[in-house]
Design an enzyme around this catalytic site. Structure first.
Site, PDB file in Angstrom:
ATOM      1  N   THR A 181      21.709  -0.183 -12.910  1.00  0.00           N
ATOM      2  CA  THR A 181      22.234  -1.501 -12.544  1.00  0.00           C
ATOM      3  C   THR A 181      22.982  -1.425 -11.217  1.00  0.00           C
ATOM      4  OG1 THR A 181      22.413  -2.065 -14.877  1.00  0.00           O
ATOM      5  CG2 THR A 181      23.682  -3.416 -13.360  1.00  0.00           C
ATOM      6  N   LYS A 184       7.381  -4.436 -18.889  1.00  0.00           N
ATOM      7  CA  LYS A 184       8.228  -4.718 -20.057  1.00  0.00           C
ATOM      8  C   LYS A 184       7.633  -5.828 -20.941  1.00  0.00           C
ATOM      9  CE  LYS A 184      11.488  -1.633 -19.162  1.00  0.00           C
ATOM     10  NZ  LYS A 184      11.642  -0.436 -19.989  1.00  0.00           N
ATOM     11  N   ASN A 192      12.657   5.267 -24.489  1.00  0.00           N
ATOM     12  CA  ASN A 192      13.766   4.721 -23.706  1.00  0.00           C
ATOM     13  C   ASN A 192      13.576   4.904 -22.197  1.00  0.00           C
ATOM     14  OD1 ASN A 192      16.650   4.026 -23.016  1.00  0.00           O
ATOM     15  ND2 ASN A 192      16.639   6.219 -22.530  1.00  0.00           N
ATOM     16  N   VAL A 243      23.348  -3.824 -18.205  1.00  0.00           N
ATOM     17  CA  VAL A 243      24.111  -2.750 -18.832  1.00  0.00           C
ATOM     18  C   VAL A 243      24.815  -1.964 -17.727  1.00  0.00           C
ATOM     19  CG1 VAL A 243      23.987  -0.780 -20.403  1.00  0.00           C
ATOM     20  CG2 VAL A 243      22.283  -2.603 -20.569  1.00  0.00           C
ATOM     21  N   THR A 296      25.214   0.761 -16.000  1.00  0.00           N
ATOM     22  CA  THR A 296      24.592   2.074 -15.767  1.00  0.00           C
ATOM     23  C   THR A 296      24.317   2.236 -14.270  1.00  0.00           C
ATOM     24  OG1 THR A 296      22.388   1.132 -15.948  1.00  0.00           O
ATOM     25  CG2 THR A 296      23.326   2.007 -17.977  1.00  0.00           C
ATOM     26  N   TYR A 340       8.182  -4.432 -12.831  1.00  0.00           N
ATOM     27  CA  TYR A 340       9.046  -4.176 -13.989  1.00  0.00           C
ATOM     28  C   TYR A 340       8.702  -5.135 -15.124  1.00  0.00           C
ATOM     29  CZ  TYR A 340      13.441  -2.939 -16.377  1.00  0.00           C
ATOM     30  OH  TYR A 340      14.393  -2.501 -17.270  1.00  0.00           O
TER      31      TYR A 340
HETATM   32  N1  LIG Z   1      20.476  -0.281 -17.222  1.00  0.00           N
HETATM   33  C1  LIG Z   1      20.167  -1.513 -17.546  1.00  0.00           C
HETATM   34  O1  LIG Z   1      20.899  -2.460 -17.206  1.00  0.00           O
HETATM   35  C2  LIG Z   1      18.932  -1.816 -18.325  1.00  0.00           C
HETATM   36  C3  LIG Z   1      18.702  -3.135 -18.727  1.00  0.00           C
HETATM   37  C4  LIG Z   1      17.551  -3.422 -19.467  1.00  0.00           C
HETATM   38  C5  LIG Z   1      16.673  -2.412 -19.804  1.00  0.00           C
HETATM   39  N2  LIG Z   1      16.910  -1.142 -19.396  1.00  0.00           N
HETATM   40  C6  LIG Z   1      15.938  -0.114 -19.797  1.00  0.00           C
HETATM   41  O2  LIG Z   1      16.621   0.901 -20.498  1.00  0.00           O
HETATM   42  C7  LIG Z   1      15.955   2.152 -20.315  1.00  0.00           C
HETATM   43  C8  LIG Z   1      16.959   3.182 -19.867  1.00  0.00           C
HETATM   44  O3  LIG Z   1      17.566   2.715 -18.677  1.00  0.00           O
HETATM   45  P1  LIG Z   1      18.838   3.430 -17.999  1.00  0.00           P
HETATM   46  O4  LIG Z   1      19.678   2.361 -17.454  1.00  0.00           O
HETATM   47  O5  LIG Z   1      19.417   4.424 -18.912  1.00  0.00           O
HETATM   48  O6  LIG Z   1      18.082   4.124 -16.761  1.00  0.00           O
HETATM   49  P2  LIG Z   1      18.417   5.454 -15.947  1.00  0.00           P
HETATM   50  O7  LIG Z   1      19.879   5.775 -16.062  1.00  0.00           O
HETATM   51  O8  LIG Z   1      17.801   5.282 -14.608  1.00  0.00           O
HETATM   52  O9  LIG Z   1      17.598   6.577 -16.757  1.00  0.00           O
HETATM   53  C9  LIG Z   1      16.209   6.585 -16.759  1.00  0.00           C
HETATM   54  C10 LIG Z   1      15.746   7.731 -17.631  1.00  0.00           C
HETATM   55  O10 LIG Z   1      14.310   7.764 -17.581  1.00  0.00           O
HETATM   56  C11 LIG Z   1      13.913   9.069 -17.243  1.00  0.00           C
HETATM   57  N3  LIG Z   1      12.660   9.095 -16.501  1.00  0.00           N
HETATM   58  C12 LIG Z   1      12.325   8.387 -15.395  1.00  0.00           C
HETATM   59  N4  LIG Z   1      11.099   8.762 -14.970  1.00  0.00           N
HETATM   60  C13 LIG Z   1      10.673   9.718 -15.828  1.00  0.00           C
HETATM   61  C14 LIG Z   1       9.496  10.513 -15.909  1.00  0.00           C
HETATM   62  N5  LIG Z   1       8.495  10.410 -15.014  1.00  0.00           N
HETATM   63  N6  LIG Z   1       9.383  11.383 -16.920  1.00  0.00           N
HETATM   64  C15 LIG Z   1      10.375  11.532 -17.839  1.00  0.00           C
HETATM   65  N7  LIG Z   1      11.518  10.837 -17.802  1.00  0.00           N
HETATM   66  C16 LIG Z   1      11.657   9.936 -16.799  1.00  0.00           C
HETATM   67  C17 LIG Z   1      15.037   9.623 -16.380  1.00  0.00           C
HETATM   68  O11 LIG Z   1      14.958  11.028 -16.324  1.00  0.00           O
HETATM   69  P3  LIG Z   1      15.524  11.873 -15.053  1.00  0.00           P
HETATM   70  O12 LIG Z   1      16.968  12.170 -15.393  1.00  0.00           O
HETATM   71  O13 LIG Z   1      14.665  13.087 -15.017  1.00  0.00           O
HETATM   72  O14 LIG Z   1      15.380  10.997 -13.843  1.00  0.00           O
HETATM   73  C18 LIG Z   1      16.250   9.079 -17.131  1.00  0.00           C
HETATM   74  O15 LIG Z   1      16.543   9.915 -18.233  1.00  0.00           O
HETATM   75  C19 LIG Z   1      14.831   1.885 -19.306  1.00  0.00           C
HETATM   76  O16 LIG Z   1      13.622   1.721 -19.991  1.00  0.00           O
HETATM   77  C20 LIG Z   1      15.264   0.582 -18.643  1.00  0.00           C
HETATM   78  O17 LIG Z   1      14.170  -0.138 -18.158  1.00  0.00           O
HETATM   79  C21 LIG Z   1      18.017  -0.811 -18.684  1.00  0.00           C
END
Ligand SMILES: NC(=O)c1ccc[n+]([C@@H]2O[C@H](COP(=O)([O-])OP(=O)(O)OC[C@H]3O[C@@H](n4cnc5c(N)ncnc54)[C@H](OP(=O)(O)O)[C@@H]3O)[C@@H](O)[C@H]2O)c1
Length: 221
Positions: free
Chosen positions: A166, A132, A63, A161, A163, A128
């Site tokens: 976003t 992906k 994730n 999403v 978050t 990105y």
């Molecule tokens: N949010 C959206 O709208 C959306 C849409 C489509 C896809 N996604 C995908 O969904 C997934 C989760 O997104 P999210 O929105 O939950 O993002 P987020 O809130 O930014 O969280 C990202 C997570 O990845 C971890 N991470 C980043 N770099 C890392 C590293 N070097 N080593 C270990 N962990 C690391 C972060 O850990 P830390 O807490 O240590 O930073 C955090 O737990 C991602 O793959 C994203 O591309 C998100």
């Protein structure tokens, strides 16, 4: 009932927290949610060290991910390395470390959290989208390679999403314009992505593999 070990990366982020909340009370699962300190996805050594200790995961949810929108002129080699390593190489290495145990057990569920920008793309998403689209390629290839061992591999492609990611990447004005283009007229709640993932890893999912499940409120339709 055999308890399944579930590895979830990025559990501290918006979608990760929702995945953990969704699975936490299910007695069938024991969750492993390493912090970045325990498993730094930007470091191949950290990944090697993590799996030297323990690699008996029945279910893997890749994730964690980064998304830093940039024009092509602003992309420098450190950014390329960082995005590719965290979003693409790390999930691949994690799967590589977990597959031998899954093969021995004749059971495995792998979910790669991709994005709608792994199916389509938009400006400033070069890195990105590269990662992906690549992740979806990994899903497809491995579904073919591992299906014979009852290891099912799927991608989920969330749309917008609600978050922090976003909030960082999409201005409030842009959000309002985008919402009008989404048939459901709103962004997803993280829990709505988590529920789809919960189905993908469940034993009830016995025949879906190699898919890129788009969960975007109809945006790409
Ligand atoms: N949010 C959206 O709208 C959306 C849409 C489509 C896809 N996604 C995908 O969904 C997934 C989760 O997104 P999210 O929105 O939950 O993002 P987020 O809130 O930014 O969280 C990202 C997570 O990845 C971890 N991470 C980043 N770099 C890392 C590293 N070097 N080593 C270990 N962990 C690391 C972060 O850990 P830390 O807490 O240590 O930073 C955090 O737990 C991602 O793959 C994203 O591309 C998100």
């Amino acid at each position: 009932m055999s308890i399944k070990n579930v590895l979830i990366t990025g559990a501290s982020g918006g979608i990760g927290i929702a995945i953990v909340s969704c699975l936490l009370l299910d007695p069938r699962y024991k969750l492993y949610t390493p912090s970045r300190k325990e498993l730094d996805l930007a470091s191949e050594k950290s990944i090697d060290d993590y799996f030297k200790c323990f690699s008996e995961y029945d279910i893997v949810i890749n994730n964690a991910g980064v998304n830093v929108p940039e024009c092509i002129e602003d992309i420098v080699s450190d950014h390329i390395k960082n995005s590719l390593t965290i979003n693409l190489v790390a999930p691949l290495l994690i799967i590589k470390n977990c597959v031998p145990y899954m093969k021995r057990n004749g059971f495995g569920r792998i979910v790669n959290v991709s994005s709608i920008w792994g199916v389509r793309s938009k400006e400033k998403r070069t890195l990105y989208s590269a990662t992906k689209f690549g992740l979806n390629g990994i899903t497809k290839s491995l579904s073919r390679e591992l299906g014979q061992y009852n290891i099912l591999v799927n991608s989920i492609c969330p749309g917008y999403v609600r978050t922090n990611l976003t909030e960082q990447n999409v201005s409030r004005e842009e959000q309002e314009i985008i919402k009008k283009e989404i048939p459901l007229r709103r962004f997803a709640e993280p829990s709505e992505i988590a529920e789809s993932i919960a189905f993908m890893i469940d034993e009830k999912n016995s025949y879906m593999t190699g898919q890129t499940l788009i969960v975007d409120g109809g945006f790409l339709a």
